[in-house]
Scaffold this motif. Structure first.
Motif, PDB file in Angstrom:
ATOM      1  N   THR A   1      74.600 -34.647-125.830  1.00  0.00           N
ATOM      2  CA  THR A   1      75.232 -35.856-126.485  1.00  0.00           C
ATOM      3  C   THR A   1      76.672 -35.568-127.201  1.00  0.00           C
ATOM      4  O   THR A   1      76.637 -34.379-127.494  1.00  0.00           O
ATOM      5  N   TYR A   2      77.514 -36.378-127.230  1.00  0.00           N
ATOM      6  CA  TYR A   2      78.849 -36.197-127.923  1.00  0.00           C
ATOM      7  C   TYR A   2      78.630 -35.968-129.559  1.00  0.00           C
ATOM      8  O   TYR A   2      77.944 -36.756-129.958  1.00  0.00           O
TER       9      TYR A   2
ATOM     10  N   VAL B   1      82.656 -41.589-131.586  1.00  0.00           N
ATOM     11  CA  VAL B   1      83.345 -40.990-130.202  1.00  0.00           C
ATOM     12  C   VAL B   1      83.640 -42.161-129.457  1.00  0.00           C
ATOM     13  O   VAL B   1      82.355 -42.735-128.882  1.00  0.00           O
TER      14      VAL B   1
ATOM     15  N   SER C   1      82.072 -42.119-125.820  1.00  0.00           N
ATOM     16  CA  SER C   1      80.760 -42.307-125.335  1.00  0.00           C
ATOM     17  C   SER C   1      80.237 -43.888-124.976  1.00  0.00           C
ATOM     18  O   SER C   1      79.381 -43.815-124.603  1.00  0.00           O
TER      19      SER C   1
ATOM     20  N   ASP D   1      79.073 -43.114-117.629  1.00  0.00           N
ATOM     21  CA  ASP D   1      79.266 -41.961-116.879  1.00  0.00           C
ATOM     22  C   ASP D   1      79.779 -42.152-115.525  1.00  0.00           C
ATOM     23  O   ASP D   1      80.647 -41.436-115.058  1.00  0.00           O
TER      24      ASP D   1
ATOM     25  N   CYS E   1      83.802 -30.317-124.042  1.00  0.00           N
ATOM     26  CA  CYS E   1      82.671 -30.249-124.530  1.00  0.00           C
ATOM     27  C   CYS E   1      81.689 -29.789-123.183  1.00  0.00           C
ATOM     28  O   CYS E   1      82.485 -29.757-122.127  1.00  0.00           O
TER      29      CYS E   1
ATOM     30  N   LYS F   1      79.454 -31.467-121.634  1.00  0.00           N
ATOM     31  CA  LYS F   1      79.161 -32.507-120.511  1.00  0.00           C
ATOM     32  C   LYS F   1      80.514 -32.493-119.574  1.00  0.00           C
ATOM     33  O   LYS F   1      80.137 -32.737-118.427  1.00  0.00           O
TER      34      LYS F   1
END
Length: 457
Positions: A203-204, A213, A216, A220, A245, A247
């Motif tokens: 998660t951000y 964020v 977010s 995706d 990050c 991700k």
């Protein structure tokens, strides 16, 4: 009472009463009774026990004081945390005045309340991640996350999201020794890090706790599409994107992402996109064992987002009108500009003008003296580039250059060296060969405006 005899009688009577009182035994439960005699204790033992008792009492008092202090600190810290959280909630709602007031109170109670809040937040997140991992929900969510699926072996999920069919390929043979293989399959150098990140919470986390964020909110699937454009527009920005990050890092290691890049960047001008997909698939099988990122890094390629510049110099003698004993010399600098286009065309320009005045002029329609137009062909086997061009001011002459792609310490595939340079007139057999010792190699320079002009998907 003034008579001395009366006073003496009173004294005698008082003494008699006192003596008679002493002689009468007091009851055992009387507070004035004398306790029974007991054997005397050793003074040393008595003193030691008393000292020990005193020491224990002092230690207990100190412990109690420390506990009271710690409890006080915990209470103040917890109240500071509560005040800090209340201030964050008020700021999110828009009550900035009340939020500022509560922030001041929180920092007055605990000057490091922000660090304590961050630590508690991280602990809560770790606890939530651990509980979700035990229940098995973490693994299922990771499989459903497109950016996490990008770090899998074949990246088929991302492949579908990018809008291309996924081709299976097995039994590949490795012909390069630059990468580690297990059972004939290339292993990403960062495979252990990828596996570690996949098991973690992705998660951000905002840099500033109370600020959301924004990215977010972006699905995706759309982010994957953005990456597909970014890798074509500016592949050099991908490492910077990966540092944001975990991700994003996993998304940049997607085999399908680099497959998408290879199919476009290594596509020959005469190929369609479907033909390029089939050709690149066979190429990566044969030479890179299906490792698309390795092929993107190692395989020689031409750059279309800039210009290749060759800086040449020579000395020319000058003339002095004032002193016959001295003869000045001039150092002349001129440039050879070479720009490649995705459709197979090239523009070559020979000039003494500096790059800042020339790069905006290098378009397919550019026409001037010493400007050459032609076509190029790239040989994938040995990384050589064959160029055939003409000068409008010399229509009967045909010029041929043979260059090779080379990497330098400043970057990969950013240098073009000379193999041959010849010219030939039409309807004639004789060929003029130019001295390569007078030729300087070309070095690539990025031009931002070229990216916008020739950005292709």
């Amino acid at each position: 009472m003034d008579n001395p005899t009366e006073l003496d009688e009173f004294r005698k009577q008082w003494k008699h009463e006192v003596q008679s009182t002493k002689s009468v035994p007091l009851p055992a439960d009387s507070p004035f009774a004398t306790p029974p005699s007991s054997p005397p204790l050793k003074p040393s033992i008595t003193y030691n026990e008393e000292c020990v008792d005193v020491v224990h009492d002092d230690d207990n008092n100190k412990k109690n004081e420390k506990q009271d202090i710690n409890v006080g600190k915990e209470e103040s810290s917890s109240s500071a945390i509560d005040m800090y959280r209340l201030a964050i909630d008020m700021e999110r709602v828009g009550q900035l005045g009340q939020a500022l007031l509560h922030y001041r109170r929180a920092y007055k109670l605990d000057p490091e309340v922000d660090k304590t809040y961050r630590q508690l937040d991280l602990v809560d997140q770790a606890t939530a991640t651990l509980s979700s991992t035990k229940s098995g929900s973490t693994s299922s969510s990771h499989h459903c996350d497109p950016l996490v699926a990008a770090a899998t072996a074949d990246g088929s999920d991302i492949r579908t999201l990018l809008g291309h069919p996924h081709h299976e390929y097995n039994n590949q043979q490795l012909t390069t020794s630059n990468y580690t293989t297990i059972n004939g399959k290339v292993i990403d150098p960062l495979d252990s890090l990828i596996r570690e990140f996949i098991q973690q919470d992705l998660t951000y986390i905002p840099i500033i706790d109370y600020k959301p964020v924004a990215i977010s909110k972006l699905p995706d699937e759309i982010l994957v599409q953005v990456l597909g454009h970014l890798v074509l527009f500016s592949a050099s920005t991908m490492p910077t994107f990966a540092l944001v990050c975990k991700k994003f890092f996993l998304a940049t290691r997607s085999p399908s992402l680099w497959r998408h890049a290879c199919e476009h960047i290594f596509r020959a001008p005469s190929m369609t996109l479907n033909q390029s997909r089939l050709y690149q698939t066979e190429f990566v099988k044969t030479l890179y064992n299906g490792y698309w990122l390795g092929m993107f890094i190692e395989r020689p390629r031409l750059r279309y987002d800039g210009v290749y510049i060759s800086v040449c110099q020579y000395i020319r003698p000058g003339r002095s009108d004032t002193n016959a004993w001295t003869q000045p010399v001039h150092l002349v600098t001129y440039y050879r500009y070479l720009r490649f286009f995705p459709d197979g065309r090239i523009v070559k320009y020979l000039s003494t003008e500096e790059p800042k005045d020339v790069i905006r002029l290098l378009t397919p329609d550019f026409s001037r003296r010493q400007v050459f137009h032609g076509k190029f062909c790239l040989d994938d086997d040995n990384g050589q580039v064959a160029v055939e061009m003409r000068d409008k001011t010399r229509p009967r002459d045909r010029f041929n250059m043979l260059l090779y792609i080379k990497s330098t310490s400043r970057g990969r595939h950013n240098k073009l060296g000379w193999l041959s340079y010849t010219s030939k007139k039409d309807n004639r057999e004789d060929t003029t060969t130019y001295d390569l010792n007078l030729m300087r190699p070309y070095f690539f320079s990025v031009v931002r405006s070229y990216r916008k002009q020739h950005f292709f998907v």
